[in-house]
Design a protein around this motif. Structure first.
Motif, PDB file in Angstrom:
ATOM      1  N   HIS A 462       0.843  -1.208   0.000  1.00  0.00           N
ATOM      2  CA  HIS A 462       0.000   0.000   0.000  1.00  0.00           C
ATOM      3  C   HIS A 462       0.877   1.257   0.000  1.00  0.00           C
ATOM      4  N   HIS A 466       1.620   4.304  -2.928  1.00  0.00           N
ATOM      5  CA  HIS A 466       1.623   5.765  -2.811  1.00  0.00           C
ATOM      6  C   HIS A 466       2.953   6.332  -3.283  1.00  0.00           C
ATOM      7  N   ASP A 538      -7.427   7.478   2.969  1.00  0.00           N
ATOM      8  CA  ASP A 538      -7.158   8.011   1.629  1.00  0.00           C
ATOM      9  C   ASP A 538      -8.459   8.360   0.938  1.00  0.00           C
ATOM     10  N   ASP A 676       0.066  10.531   5.658  1.00  0.00           N
ATOM     11  CA  ASP A 676      -0.866   9.638   5.021  1.00  0.00           C
ATOM     12  C   ASP A 676      -1.074   8.490   5.996  1.00  0.00           C
ATOM     13  N   HIS A 678      -3.133   5.184   7.522  1.00  0.00           N
ATOM     14  CA  HIS A 678      -3.988   4.085   7.090  1.00  0.00           C
ATOM     15  C   HIS A 678      -4.625   3.473   8.271  1.00  0.00           C
TER      16      HIS A 678
HETATM   17 ZN    ZN Z   1      -2.846   5.084   1.895  1.00  0.00          ZN
END
Ligand code: ZN
Ligand code: ADP
Length: 681
Positions: A462, A466, A538, A676, A678
């Motif tokens: 993941h 990005h 996201d 960012d 998650h």
């Molecule tokens: Zn992400």
């Protein structure tokens, strides 16, 4: 007599808790309900009265009260008889004047007839018999009157209490308990030194110059008024949280050497109606007494929000009254009275336009998040008191903290010192600062958070997704660092990017950002064929961004150049567009996101090899820096070109179009977050 517990409580002297008074009233009420109004006269039956007293000739007189009962008075000379022992004396050992007994009757007429019959019978037996006199009496029934009266007294007492709370500011006799209307402003007087000076404020040169001028107004008003100019009444400091607005106001206090009132907008707001307005009044009264002086109102948006918008929340009236009072006060004093108001807000867009009118806050001082140079200066200020390693590269620190406000930087410096201390170091080193930055950005590292191998693989791909998108999309932010060490409450991995300092975004730039945000989910789908909940964060950002592009920035062909920007949430219940437009917006948003997702998947499929390489390296090392990535997949194709460009085209005219140039609000903001995260749910 028991009626005495009726007495009103004494007036509160000094600090008597109001609850005591309530409690006493309540107890009084209960007592009255339960204790009957005992009459000292003993209750007897008519038969007893007739045979023992009347026929014995002991009765002096009778009083019929309210046609309900009869009070019996015994002749004083007969009281010595042993049968009257109980009623002969009062508790104070004096002769009881009566009434001594009482008995109930059913009707006054019936009673009188009976009495007449008995008395004429007695008269016949003994002609010297003196008939007993019977007097009627109407007396008030205290029991029922009081049970009506006491609740009224309680209600009135509570009402008076509330009125006093409201009116406290105007003075009045109340002691400290009635101080609600007094302003809560902290006063820094002349003698008291505020030990913050302009030297403690790094950067912000223009803002400093502006406020310094204000200080000068206060010190030499003549210099300005001599030429016919008017001294401004107030200045509004506008900027995101933590950028040093409070700091600069404090520095003004330190430098000006005039009394300085500091108060927060939310201090005016209370549950009670009228309190806010009376606090404003009180604040200005105090200020006028101390003039020349400065009033600083922090978070003025707490009271200064635009009036009369929300029809459904009745609670606004109080805030409106407070705001109106503030406006009245600001109009009320002349520019020569020597009171200047500074106020700070991070939401100028929600402020009532009346506040911003000339003659009130006619100066507006913008305080932005610091740029690279500014950050470096702020670091220097906060590093003064920290023992740092001599080779510490402050410039690099500044470049690794894009988007940080002054408060964040202060936090980083402090954290770094704490981290170094925990490791028993003699000085704070670069690695401590690195850790501190990570912690400020992503929360605490969770060393023992257990993730399965499989989950770790998903997170690695993941994040690599990005990173690849950020690397190969022209307008995406280049990566600074990517990590799959779990942090914070929910973040499993995180990546930090270096956003360019810019205020205007083109459609292409926003689109690239969106694709980069989708990179994580796209990578999961390509590699594993399944998607996880890890992309929730996201997707949230992407959705906001897409809606902003379509409905706020007018970047959609089918909708055209329209903007439904709604900073004050006016349209919570009613949208400013039709059902069809709403549908169109939804459609366009969805198709925009779909398009971006396809594009991202294509890009990642094309760069599949780099993706694998990054993900594997991440699984091995857990943290990768920009340099590691360059070694793995080569230099970023756009970097060199961009840096030159960015330096050349830093928009200087951003104040011209500030609202739209700087999408500050959460809904419009394409990316200020370098983080960012998650989440897993
Ligand atoms: Zn992400
Ligand atoms: P706000 O803008 O929210 O009022 P503050 O003035 O309270 O922010 O700033 C919080 C802290 O951040 C300050 O106490 C100071 O330590 C630090 N800070 C912010 N801006 C600067 C700056 N320009 N120079 C030095 N320190 C700063």
């Amino acid at each position: 007599m028991e009626e005495n517990n009726q007495q009103k409580p004494d007036k509160p002297k000094g600090r008597i808790n109001m609850y005591w008074i309530y409690g006493m009233l309540l107890v009084g009420l209960i007592v009255i309900q339960f204790i009957p109004f005992t009459h000292s006269a003993r209750l007897i039956s008519f038969e007893e009265f007739e045979s023992n007293m009347l026929r014995a000739g002991d009765v002096e007189k009778l009083v019929v009260v309210n046609r309900e009962y009869v009070k019996v008075y015994i002749k004083p000379e007969r009281l010595s008889d042993p049968k009257y022992k109980e009623v002969a004396t009062t508790p104070f050992n004096t002769t009881n004047p009566g009434p001594h007994y009482r008995f109930k009757i059913l009707s006054a007429d019936g009673f009188e007839r009976k009495m007449e019959a008995i008395q004429s019978e007695l008269k016949q037996k003994d002609p010297t018999y003196q008939p007993v006199q019977i007097y009627p009496e109407e007396s008030m029934d205290w029991g029922s009157i009081l049970s009506v009266l006491i609740p009224i007294v309680i209600v009135v007492a509570i009402w008076i209490f509330i009125m006093r709370r409201m009116a406290g500011g105007i003075g009045g006799p109340g002691g400290q308990i009635f101080n609600f209307g007094k302003s809560k402003a902290t006063l820094f007087d002349k003698g008291q030194r505020v030990n913050v000076t302009f030297a403690d404020v790094a950067g912000l040169d223009e803002a400093k110059a502006e406020v310094m001028e204000i200080v000068d107004f206060l010190k030499n008003p003549k210099k300005y008024t001599a030429l016919g100019g008017k001294i401004p009444k107030g200045a509004l400091l506008i900027g995101p949280p933590g950028t040093g607005k409070t700091l600069i106001a404090k520095a003004v206090a330190g430098e000006a050497q005039v009394p300085f009132f500091s108060i927060s907008g939310s201090d005016f707001v209370e549950l009670f109606v009228g309190v806010g307005a009376s606090r404003v009044r009180d604040l200005f009264r105090q200020a006028r007494e101390k003039a020349p002086c400065i009033i600083f109102i922090d978070e003025i948006d707490a009271i200064g929000r635009a009036r009369g918008r929300n029809m459904f929340t009745g609670g606004n009236d109080e805030r409106e009254n407070t705001l109106n009072q503030l406006l009245v006060e600001m109009d009320g004093f002349g520019t020569d009275s020597g009171v200047i108001i500074l106020a700070a807000t991070n939401r100028p867009d929600v402020l009532d336009s009346a506040l911003l009118r000339p003659g009130r806050f006619d100066r507006q001082i913008a305080i932005d998040k610091p740029d690279l140079k500014g950050r470096e200066m702020i670091f220097r200020v906060h590093l003064k008191n920290i023992k740092v390693a001599p080779d510490l590269d402050i410039h690099r620190l500044a470049s690794q903290t894009p988007g940080f406000a002054g408060a964040d930087i202060a936090n980083v410096c402090n954290e770094a010192a704490l981290i170094a201390a925990r490791k028993n170091k003699k000085q704070v080193e670069m690695s401590d600062f690195q850790d501190a930055i990570d912690r400020v950005v992503g929360g605490l590292e969770k060393k023992n958070k257990i993730i399965s191998e499989e989950e770790k693989r998903i997170v690695a791909y993941h994040e690599a997704g990005h990173a690849i998108c950020g690397w190969f999309l022209e307008y995406a932010d280049p990566l600074v660092k990517v990590s799959i060490v779990p942090r914070g409450v929910a973040a499993l991995g995180y990546a930090q990017y270096l956003p360019k300092e810019q205020y205007l975004y083109t459609r292409e730039q926003l689109y690239d950002q969106m694709c980069m945000a989708l990179g994580g989910r796209a990578a999961e789908e390509i590699v594993f064929g399944k998607i996880s909940t890890g992309a929730q964060n996201d997707l949230e950002r992407i959705t906001k961004m897409a809606y902003a592009m379509v409905a706020i920035y007018g970047m959609n062909e089918r909708l055209g150049n329209v903007s439904f920007y709604d900073p004050q949430q006016e349209y919570t219940f009613q949208k400013p567009y039709s059902e069809e437009t709403a549908k169109l917006i939804d459609e366009e948003v969805r198709s925009l996101i779909n398009k971006a997702y396809e594009r991202t998947k294509n890009l990642l499929t094309e760069k599949r090899e780099s993706l694998e390489r990054l993900a594997q390296a991440l699984l091995q090392k857990e943290i990768l820096f920009q340099q590691d990535i360059e070694e793995l997949i080569g230099k970023r194709p756009y970097d060199i070109k961009h840096q030159a460009e960015a330096a050349a085209s830093m928009p200087q005219d951003r104040t011209v179009d500030s609202t739209n140039g700087q999408p500050e609000s959460s809904d419009g903001q394409p990316r200020m977050e370098p983080v960012d995260e998650h989440q897993r749910s």
